[in-house]
Design a protein around this motif. Sequence first.
Motif, PDB file in Angstrom:
ATOM      1  N   SER A 292       0.824  -1.205   0.000  1.00 43.59           N
ATOM      2  CA  SER A 292       0.000   0.000   0.000  1.00 43.59           C
ATOM      3  C   SER A 292       0.861   1.260   0.000  1.00 43.59           C
ATOM      4  O   SER A 292       0.593   2.208  -0.742  1.00 43.59           O
ATOM      5  CB  SER A 292      -0.930  -0.011   1.217  1.00 43.59           C
ATOM      6  OG  SER A 292      -1.711   1.153   1.266  1.00 43.59           O
ATOM      7  N   LEU A 296       0.603   3.515  -3.498  1.00 45.84           N
ATOM      8  CA  LEU A 296      -0.162   4.745  -3.265  1.00 45.84           C
ATOM      9  C   LEU A 296       0.732   5.930  -2.937  1.00 45.84           C
ATOM     10  O   LEU A 296       0.240   6.996  -2.549  1.00 45.84           O
ATOM     11  CB  LEU A 296      -1.179   4.527  -2.134  1.00 45.84           C
ATOM     12  CG  LEU A 296      -2.280   3.492  -2.405  1.00 45.84           C
ATOM     13  CD1 LEU A 296      -3.172   3.332  -1.185  1.00 45.84           C
ATOM     14  CD2 LEU A 296      -3.117   3.878  -3.632  1.00 45.84           C
ATOM     15  N   ARG A 307      -6.596  13.445  -0.219  1.00 45.34           N
ATOM     16  CA  ARG A 307      -6.176  12.063  -0.426  1.00 45.34           C
ATOM     17  C   ARG A 307      -7.371  11.121  -0.329  1.00 45.34           C
ATOM     18  O   ARG A 307      -7.522  10.208  -1.141  1.00 45.34           O
ATOM     19  CB  ARG A 307      -5.112  11.682   0.601  1.00 45.34           C
ATOM     20  CG  ARG A 307      -4.595  10.248   0.412  1.00 45.34           C
ATOM     21  CD  ARG A 307      -3.604   9.862   1.470  1.00 45.34           C
ATOM     22  NE  ARG A 307      -3.130   8.493   1.213  1.00 45.34           N
ATOM     23  CZ  ARG A 307      -1.887   8.169   0.928  1.00 45.34           C
ATOM     24  NH1 ARG A 307      -0.950   9.110   0.853  1.00 45.34           N
ATOM     25  NH2 ARG A 307      -1.558   6.905   0.706  1.00 45.34           N
ATOM     26  N   GLU A 311      -8.590   8.682  -3.283  1.00 47.36           N
ATOM     27  CA  GLU A 311      -8.608   7.235  -3.046  1.00 47.36           C
ATOM     28  C   GLU A 311      -9.991   6.656  -3.364  1.00 47.36           C
ATOM     29  O   GLU A 311     -10.108   5.590  -3.982  1.00 47.36           O
ATOM     30  CB  GLU A 311      -8.221   6.916  -1.599  1.00 47.36           C
ATOM     31  CG  GLU A 311      -6.731   6.970  -1.329  1.00 47.36           C
ATOM     32  CD  GLU A 311      -6.373   6.400   0.031  1.00 47.36           C
ATOM     33  OE1 GLU A 311      -7.253   5.813   0.678  1.00 47.36           O
ATOM     34  OE2 GLU A 311      -5.201   6.540   0.439  1.00 47.36           O
ATOM     35  N   LEU A 366      -6.026  -0.595  -1.890  1.00 45.38           N
ATOM     36  CA  LEU A 366      -7.216   0.136  -1.464  1.00 45.38           C
ATOM     37  C   LEU A 366      -8.142  -0.732  -0.620  1.00 45.38           C
ATOM     38  O   LEU A 366      -8.720  -0.276   0.364  1.00 45.38           O
ATOM     39  CB  LEU A 366      -7.958   0.658  -2.691  1.00 45.38           C
ATOM     40  CG  LEU A 366      -7.233   1.775  -3.460  1.00 45.38           C
ATOM     41  CD1 LEU A 366      -7.927   2.037  -4.790  1.00 45.38           C
ATOM     42  CD2 LEU A 366      -7.169   3.052  -2.629  1.00 45.38           C
ATOM     43  N   ARG A 369      -6.735  -1.042   2.851  1.00 45.70           N
ATOM     44  CA  ARG A 369      -6.910   0.202   3.623  1.00 45.70           C
ATOM     45  C   ARG A 369      -8.346   0.303   4.130  1.00 45.70           C
ATOM     46  O   ARG A 369      -8.579   0.758   5.261  1.00 45.70           O
ATOM     47  CB  ARG A 369      -6.548   1.410   2.774  1.00 45.70           C
ATOM     48  CG  ARG A 369      -5.048   1.581   2.596  1.00 45.70           C
ATOM     49  CD  ARG A 369      -4.729   2.718   1.643  1.00 45.70           C
ATOM     50  NE  ARG A 369      -5.130   4.001   2.183  1.00 45.70           N
ATOM     51  CZ  ARG A 369      -4.425   4.714   3.076  1.00 45.70           C
ATOM     52  NH1 ARG A 369      -3.271   4.246   3.527  1.00 45.70           N
ATOM     53  NH2 ARG A 369      -4.850   5.885   3.495  1.00 45.70           N
TER      54      ARG A 369
END
Length: 373
Positions: A292, A296, A307, A311, A366, A369
């Motif tokens: 990640s 990213l 952000r 995202e 993603l 996260r």
Amino acid sequence: MILPAVAERIIRVVPEEIPAYAAACDGGYGVKIALGMRTAFQQLLRLPGTDRGALDADTRDLMAALGAGEFREGRTMHHLLGAYRLAARIAFRELSEECARQGMGMDVVVDLGESIWAYIDELSSVSAQAYAAAQSARAGVVDRRRAELAAALLDGAVTPAEAHRLAAEAEWPLPERLRVAVLPAAPDAVTRLGLGRAGPVLERDGQIVVLSAPPRSPVVTRRLLAALQGTGAVVGPEVDALEVARSLHVARAVLARRDALSGVAPGAAVLAEEHLADVVLGAEPEALRRLSERVLAPLDGLSDAKRATLEATLAAWLAHRGARGPMAAELNVHPQTVGYRVGRLRELFGGALDDADARFDLELALRSRRGQG
């Protein structure tokens, strides 16, 4: 004499009027039924004019034995209670006619009727209690044997012959395929009763584990999930019966990640197979964290709010393959705003958005996260 004749008439008429007892007249249990009828009638005749209890110890024990015997013979209490009522009607009719022949008054007949029915109530109560006790004891034995069967299957060291022997003792035909449901805590009594009807239940490592045959249709599966709502249960995949430990392993892996499952309400029951990706994502958290951070990294210089916006846009772009209409609907913005944001993403990520491997890494990052958030 009329009294022995009444008892014998009861013994003869009961199997004629109640077919369930026709076969029971032969053999040891038939002898016990006849003895019970004679003993009960004799005890009834000893009561008038005394202050003794309706049942003495011997009669009580015999009526209890009849109640327990009904359960062991596979009949419901309906048959025995019907026999008691039939016996009461015969006794009252025969004895009241005898009272009339001897010129006794109606008050004697009324007292006789009240005494007979009060006595039958007492007999019925003793037999019903014994029936319930035998039923409860049997259920306890079956539950224990089913738990032993489940433990043997989940330990994975049982042979097919041994598994079928244990299943026969547990009175639960072993299906070819099985799956498990794992509950993180003991359910309420009503849910526990329903689980017992589905299959063997046991407690293992502080969790409730239920074995069951796979349902024949998705509708049955949804009913199972509805019955388990509020328990936080995870239902594992179906596997060969002797490999049911695999279903348990998958269900527990999903249960361990249930707080991170996408779109799952607290306490909801879920199918493990619908959340396998969440398990994979949680298998190597440090590797996912480093992935990640790497993929990213182009967003690192932005504010937290900016952000988060990009995202969410990137996740929608990956999910809808760049289609602006569905993206706008998901993000609740105008399609023109989507176009602006996608343009900004292309500035930051460059050719990575057109590379299949890079897009896969971005989606993993993603998703991980979202699970962490």
